[in-house]
Design a protein around this motif. Structure first.
Motif, PDB file in Angstrom:
ATOM      1  N   GLU A  48       0.829  -1.203   0.000  1.00  0.00           N
ATOM      2  CA  GLU A  48       0.000   0.000   0.000  1.00  0.00           C
ATOM      3  C   GLU A  48       0.871   1.264   0.000  1.00  0.00           C
ATOM      4  O   GLU A  48       0.636   2.196  -0.774  1.00  0.00           O
ATOM      5  CB  GLU A  48      -0.887  -0.038   1.257  1.00  0.00           C
ATOM      6  CG  GLU A  48      -1.891   1.075   1.365  1.00  0.00           C
ATOM      7  CD  GLU A  48      -2.678   0.959   2.663  1.00  0.00           C
ATOM      8  OE1 GLU A  48      -2.891   2.017   3.295  1.00  0.00           O
ATOM      9  OE2 GLU A  48      -3.063  -0.159   3.037  1.00  0.00           O
ATOM     10  N   ILE A  49       1.887   1.284   0.847  1.00  0.00           N
ATOM     11  CA  ILE A  49       2.793   2.442   0.931  1.00  0.00           C
ATOM     12  C   ILE A  49       3.569   2.609  -0.375  1.00  0.00           C
ATOM     13  O   ILE A  49       3.700   3.722  -0.904  1.00  0.00           O
ATOM     14  CB  ILE A  49       3.757   2.295   2.124  1.00  0.00           C
ATOM     15  CG1 ILE A  49       2.982   2.403   3.444  1.00  0.00           C
ATOM     16  CG2 ILE A  49       4.865   3.346   2.072  1.00  0.00           C
ATOM     17  CD1 ILE A  49       3.788   2.045   4.668  1.00  0.00           C
ATOM     18  N   ALA A  50       4.088   1.508  -0.926  1.00  0.00           N
ATOM     19  CA  ALA A  50       4.846   1.576  -2.177  1.00  0.00           C
ATOM     20  C   ALA A  50       3.960   2.055  -3.319  1.00  0.00           C
ATOM     21  O   ALA A  50       4.400   2.835  -4.183  1.00  0.00           O
ATOM     22  CB  ALA A  50       5.435   0.208  -2.501  1.00  0.00           C
ATOM     23  N   SER A  51       2.722   1.641  -3.318  1.00  0.00           N
ATOM     24  CA  SER A  51       1.787   2.048  -4.361  1.00  0.00           C
ATOM     25  C   SER A  51       1.546   3.559  -4.312  1.00  0.00           C
ATOM     26  O   SER A  51       1.499   4.226  -5.349  1.00  0.00           O
ATOM     27  CB  SER A  51       0.470   1.284  -4.189  1.00  0.00           C
ATOM     28  OG  SER A  51      -0.468   1.702  -5.137  1.00  0.00           O
ATOM     29  N   LYS A  52       1.401   4.086  -3.103  1.00  0.00           N
ATOM     30  CA  LYS A  52       1.214   5.541  -2.948  1.00  0.00           C
ATOM     31  C   LYS A  52       2.427   6.297  -3.495  1.00  0.00           C
ATOM     32  O   LYS A  52       2.279   7.328  -4.152  1.00  0.00           O
ATOM     33  CB  LYS A  52       1.013   5.892  -1.474  1.00  0.00           C
ATOM     34  CG  LYS A  52      -0.350   5.527  -0.941  1.00  0.00           C
ATOM     35  CD  LYS A  52      -0.483   5.912   0.523  1.00  0.00           C
ATOM     36  CE  LYS A  52      -1.831   5.515   1.071  1.00  0.00           C
ATOM     37  NZ  LYS A  52      -1.961   5.830   2.501  1.00  0.00           N
ATOM     38  N   GLY A  53       3.621   5.755  -3.216  1.00  0.00           N
ATOM     39  CA  GLY A  53       4.835   6.406  -3.714  1.00  0.00           C
ATOM     40  C   GLY A  53       4.885   6.395  -5.233  1.00  0.00           C
ATOM     41  O   GLY A  53       5.283   7.385  -5.864  1.00  0.00           O
ATOM     42  N   GLY A  54       4.491   5.296  -5.838  1.00  0.00           N
ATOM     43  CA  GLY A  54       4.479   5.214  -7.301  1.00  0.00           C
ATOM     44  C   GLY A  54       3.489   6.173  -7.921  1.00  0.00           C
ATOM     45  O   GLY A  54       3.805   6.854  -8.908  1.00  0.00           O
TER      46      GLY A  54
END
Length: 121
Positions: free
Chosen positions: A19-25
């Protein structure tokens, strides 16, 4: 302490990490700083990766062996399933043939002939 301690991002639940990595992308794409691969760039990167991996002869032998084992297992399974599709021959007993019935019989066992039976065959 022999192992690494799992702290911070590494200790999080995998779904939370995703979820966190997706937000960064998404943020990078909105900002315009995310790299988007062209098909030529992706092709070249794949070629370089393939060249690097194929230098490791032991690794290539291992994956080739694994592929061969997988293929032979699939062929073996296909042979077994084809054998299951074949019709089973029916053997008729004299009694069943006389009464117009077909019924499976046990396969006759081969037994040694007695001396008095040899003339009957």
């Amino acid at each position: 302490m022999t192992g690494k301690s799992r702290r911070g991002f590494a200790s999080m639940d995998p779904n939370r990490q995703r979820e966190i990595a997706s937000k960064g992308g998404r943020a990078a794409h909105e900002k315009g700083t995310a790299h988007e691969w062209s098909s030529d760039e992706a092709r070249e990167a794949g070629r370089k990766g393939g060249v690097t991996v194929s230098r490791d002869r032991a690794h290539m032998a291992a994956i080739g062996r694994e592929g061969g084992e997988s293929r032979s297992a699939a062929a073996r399974q296909a042979r077994v399933s084809r054998m299951g599709e074949r019709e089973v021959p029916m053997m008729l007993s004299r009694d069943a043939a006389e009464h117009g019935r077909s019924m499976p019989m046990e396969r006759p066992r081969t037994m040694p002939m007695r001396s008095d039976e040899s003339s009957l065959r």
